[in-house]
Design an enzyme around this catalytic site. Structure first.
Site: not given
Ligand code: ATP
Ligand code: MG
Length: 546
Positions: A30, A256, A266
């Protein structure tokens, strides 16, 4: 492709069984912030599978929350993925590319009696969802007719309702044991412009609705996500089964990445930026890919790190020391050596002339192809103040009054005199060199210590930024406020002197400053007339291998 984890094994089996002709994965960030080290794990998995199996990996922005998203983040994410060494298949994709299709699918669900417009307030919807132990309650609007729902949904689209006045919900089962199946919201009203679609839409689809359909429209074969989406998989499957999409990707979850001394969210990283606790998303203290890059990490080291942590279904916390190990390991074998004096103390060599002695040394002890650099020796040099002691502790091997030490790649010198200012601080040392010690041991005695030095007249001034971990607690998120455990000493700036061969250091050029650690010329601030280096990591693990 090697079956090095359960996901790759699964894909290998699917390909062998002829389920797909090739694997198609996607990385779906995102654009609401910069990517962090956790995303690196997902990038290496999704793009790695495509590379290893000659499949495709799409880059798709999951852009369903326009008010939190921006072009700056889109650009940064593309830059980071490319820098990591990966190439997405085809164009960059956006969930917003599918807003028309998503809308049509919503109409289809309404017509099937599988979706309805709910006019409860957000609070009422929240309160009637039930809990883990208690079933939810049906909305009083749940039995609206198809015609009424179509008319209301059209009004939602045209902006005839206020934000929060109604939503479109799937009609599944308010008593389901899985809360995600209790009539999840599909669309909500948001009267905001979108960075890709402008003013076209006043309603926006929810992530859980958008994601499966986007995957299906792109003929993704395996939709890999983190474990918290396990409970969302039944809705993912319900939606695609109900719509009967031509493709039905398989969602597979993995754990994760959690890294100690680090936050990987983020939202929290944005707080650090917004509250000016760091200097932007690419601040070298940040665990963002852009921050790690500026800190001096290489794509190879991040990929190596992701390879070492592997892919499993069990949650754990990885030690930050592993990340440091990976960058040290890469730079040990690639970074040219140089001398830098971080805390300069002037030394005058009393028995040599003003003229310069042109010494040379290999740039790297094991990489002759990197060639040699000149290290001019002059009458006045700098050594590090920490390499001289008036009251040496037992076993001190560096310079003391009356004692000898070798200048690295140069002569053995003896300290004859200490010059102090009125405040009693040491400002200069007077030393004599044994001119018969270039490349050979002194006669009749052993000199153990070797210290760094730089010509005072030809050395280059440089700003050196010494970075340390951003948080001083292994789990910054354990307490009430992660900001309470920010390490105030995570950045120390010193004015150093570096050997003249670094005068033309290019942004992102990496070096081992002998005895000090690995450093990188700052991507943003290092200029020909203003050298700036960032400490990437020390030479050894100084955190006691926690
Ligand atoms: P954040 O909580 O930091 O915003 P998010 O999962 O909401 O992380 P996205 O931009 O939706 O962020 O993530 C893109 C991809 O990265 C998704 O498939 C998510 O599962 C993966 N991802 C995010 N954080 C991690 C992590 N700590 N370890 C492994 N994969 C991750
Ligand atoms: Mg997300």
């Amino acid at each position: 492709m090697e079956a090095k984890d359960f996901i790759r094994s699964h894909i290998i089996e699917d390909l062998a069984a002829g389920k797909h002709t090739k694997a198609v994965t996607r990385f779906p960030p995102e654009p609401n912030g910069y990517l962090h080290i956790g995303h690196a794990k997902s990038i290496c998995l999704n793009f790695g599978i495509a590379v290893e199996s000659q499949g495709d990996c799409h880059l798709r922005f999951d852009d369903t929350n326009p008010e939190k998203e921006s072009q700056e983040y889109i650009d940064a994410i593309k830059r980071d993925v490319t820098w990591m060494g990966f190439q997405w298949a085809g164009q960059v994709r956006y969930a917003s590319d599918y807003f028309d299709a998503l809308y049509d699918f919503a109409l289809q669900l309404i017509q099937m009696g599988k979706a309805y417009v709910d006019s409860q307030t957000p609070e009422q919807i929240q309160q009637t969802r039930g809990s883990f132990t208690e079933a939810g309650k049906n909305s009083p609007y749940r039995e609206r007719s198809v015609e009424e729902n179509l008319a209301l949904f059209e009004k939602m689209r045209l902006g005839e309702f206020a934000e929060g006045e109604c939503v479109l919900r799937a009609k599944i089962d308010m008593a389901s044991g899985n809360i995600n199946l209790r009539d999840p919201v599909l669309y909500r009203i948001k009267k905001v412009a979108h960075h890709q679609t402008g003013d076209k839409w006043l309603i926006y689809p929810m992530y859980d609705y958008t994601h499966p359909i986007s995957d299906a429209l792109e003929y993704i074969t395996h939709s890999l996500c983190t474990l918290e989406f396990e409970d969302h998989r039944p809705f993912y499957d319900w939606l695609l089964d109900t719509l009967g999409t031509p493709a039905h990707p398989q969602q597979i979850e993995f754990s994760r990445l959690n890294l100690n001394y680090t936050v990987t969210s983020k939202r929290k990283l944005k707080k650090l930026v917004d509250e000016h606790l760091v200097n932007g998303w690419d601040d070298p203290r940040m665990p963002t890919i852009a921050g790690l890059r500026r800190r001096g990490y290489t794509p190879e080291s991040l990929r190596d790190f992701c390879e070492r942590i592997g892919i499993t279904k069990s949650d754990g916390v990885v030690d930050f020391g592993l990340l440091e190990f990976c960058i040290r390991n890469h730079l040990e074998n690639t970074a040219p050596r140089a001398m830098a004096v971080l805390n300069p103390l002037k030394v005058v060599i009393t028995n040599v002339e003003e003229a310069t002695l042109a010494l040379t040394s290999a740039r790297h002890p094991n990489l002759p192809e990197l060639g040699e650099r000149e290290i001019p020796f002059t009458k006045e040099i700098y050594i590090d103040a920490a390499d001289f002691s008036e009251n040496p502790p037992k076993g001190y091997k560096r310079l003391v009054v009356g004692g000898e030490v070798r200048l690295r790649h140069c002569y053995v010198i003896r300290c004859d005199e200490v010059i102090k200012n009125e405040a009693g601080e040491i400002v200069e040392l007077r030393c004599s060199a044994d001119l018969n010690t270039l490349g050979k041991n002194p006669e009749g005695r052993k000199v153990k210590g070797v210290i760094q030095w730089v010509s005072a007249t030809l050395g280059m001034p440089a700003e050196i930024r010494l970075y340390d971990r951003l948080f001083n607690q292994p789990d910054p998120e354990a307490g009430d406020n992660f900001l309470d455990c920010i390490n105030p000493d995570a950045l120390t700036v010193v004015q150093a002197v570096v050997e003249p061969s670094l005068a033309n250091a290019q942004p992102e050029e990496r070096f081992q400053f002998e005895r000090e650690g690995y450093f990188v010329a700052d991507l943003v601030d290092c200029k020909p007339n203003r050298l700036v280096f960032n400490r990437t990591v020390g030479l050894r693990d100084s955190w006691g291998g926690a």
